[in-house]
Scaffold this motif. Structure first.
Motif, PDB file in Angstrom:
ATOM      1  N   GLY A  47      50.261  90.748  35.190  1.00 32.37           N
ATOM      2  CA  GLY A  47      49.729  91.358  33.980  1.00 32.37           C
ATOM      3  C   GLY A  47      50.096  92.826  33.897  1.00 32.37           C
ATOM      4  N   TYR A  48      49.259  93.574  33.157  1.00 28.38           N
ATOM      5  CA  TYR A  48      49.520  94.991  32.916  1.00 28.38           C
ATOM      6  C   TYR A  48      48.207  95.765  33.013  1.00 28.38           C
ATOM      7  N   GLU A  49      48.324  97.010  33.459  1.00 25.21           N
ATOM      8  CA  GLU A  49      47.148  97.871  33.490  1.00 25.21           C
ATOM      9  C   GLU A  49      47.486  99.199  32.836  1.00 25.21           C
ATOM     10  N   VAL A  50      46.454  99.873  32.384  1.00 24.31           N
ATOM     11  CA  VAL A  50      46.582 101.202  31.813  1.00 24.31           C
ATOM     12  C   VAL A  50      46.138 102.187  32.882  1.00 24.31           C
ATOM     13  N   GLY A  54      44.198 111.133  34.535  1.00 22.45           N
ATOM     14  CA  GLY A  54      43.265 111.481  35.607  1.00 22.45           C
ATOM     15  C   GLY A  54      43.253 110.490  36.764  1.00 22.45           C
ATOM     16  N   GLY A  55      43.952 109.362  36.621  1.00 25.19           N
ATOM     17  CA  GLY A  55      44.055 108.390  37.706  1.00 25.19           C
ATOM     18  C   GLY A  55      43.261 107.111  37.508  1.00 25.19           C
ATOM     19  N   GLU A  56      42.341 107.103  36.559  1.00 20.77           N
ATOM     20  CA  GLU A  56      41.541 105.900  36.320  1.00 20.77           C
ATOM     21  C   GLU A  56      42.436 104.762  35.824  1.00 20.77           C
ATOM     22  N   LYS A  57      42.180 103.554  36.338  1.00 21.89           N
ATOM     23  CA  LYS A  57      42.970 102.381  35.957  1.00 21.89           C
ATOM     24  C   LYS A  57      42.077 101.353  35.286  1.00 21.89           C
TER      25      LYS A  57
END
Length: 179
Positions: A47-50, A54-57
């Motif tokens: 899949g894909y992540e954003v 600031g580093g938050e996923k």
């Protein structure tokens, strides 16, 4: 006319990652926004992540989540898209920051995202916009009169790095002088 938007059309997440890691993210103190990456288990695409500056996923789309909305073989997290949609107006009004954002078919599943994207594109806010190579999105972005559109491929990576580094460097130098 001044270039307010640097639009990078990409087909490979590998080249996009190289550009981000070597040229763009070293300037993270001057950036605000997000980009997407692939979620992989060894060689298998899950899949894909954003990833926010600031580093938050956050999961964007995955075959390991449940959702009423899907894109290709992946369930889509509308919550992630809506969260990004709410942040876009903040990004374009924050002074002394260059916006990093991504546009792709998955993001366009949200009308709020589309509305706020139009506001961002119509603004004179400086931005780097990654766009997955799709005819409709590429056609629309190329019509912006305050933008430079470049295509990122294995063959053009070196030139795209130079163009991006020069554009970012010039903007940041001006920002530092004006502070």
């Amino acid at each position: 006319m001044e270039i307010n938007k640097l639009i990078i059309i990409f087909d490979s997440y590998k080249q996009k990652k190289q550009l981000l890691e070597t040229i763009i993210l070293p300037y993270r103190d001057f950036l605000e926004g997000y980009y997407s990456t692939e979620i992989r288990n060894k060689k298998e695409l899950k899949g894909y992540e954003v990833i926010y500056i600031g580093g938050e996923k956050k999961i964007l789309a995955s075959n390991e989540i449940l959702s009423n909305v899907s894109f290709n073989k992946y369930a889509v997290s509308l919550d992630t898209i809506e969260e990004i949609s709410h942040k876009i107006p903040e990004y374009i009004t924050t002074p002394h920051k260059i916006v990093l954002m991504e546009v792709g078919s998955i993001f366009l599943l949200s009308q709020r995202f589309i509305n706020n994207l139009i506001k961002a594109l119509a603004s004179d806010k400086k931005a780097i916009i990654f766009a997955k190579k799709t005819k409709e999105i590429e056609f629309t972005l190329k019509k912006l009169d305050d933008s430079l559109t470049i295509e990122l491929t294995k063959k053009t990576l070196k030139d795209v790095k130079k163009i991006t580094d020069k554009w970012l460097g010039n903007l940041i130098n001006r920002m530092e002088i004006n502070e």
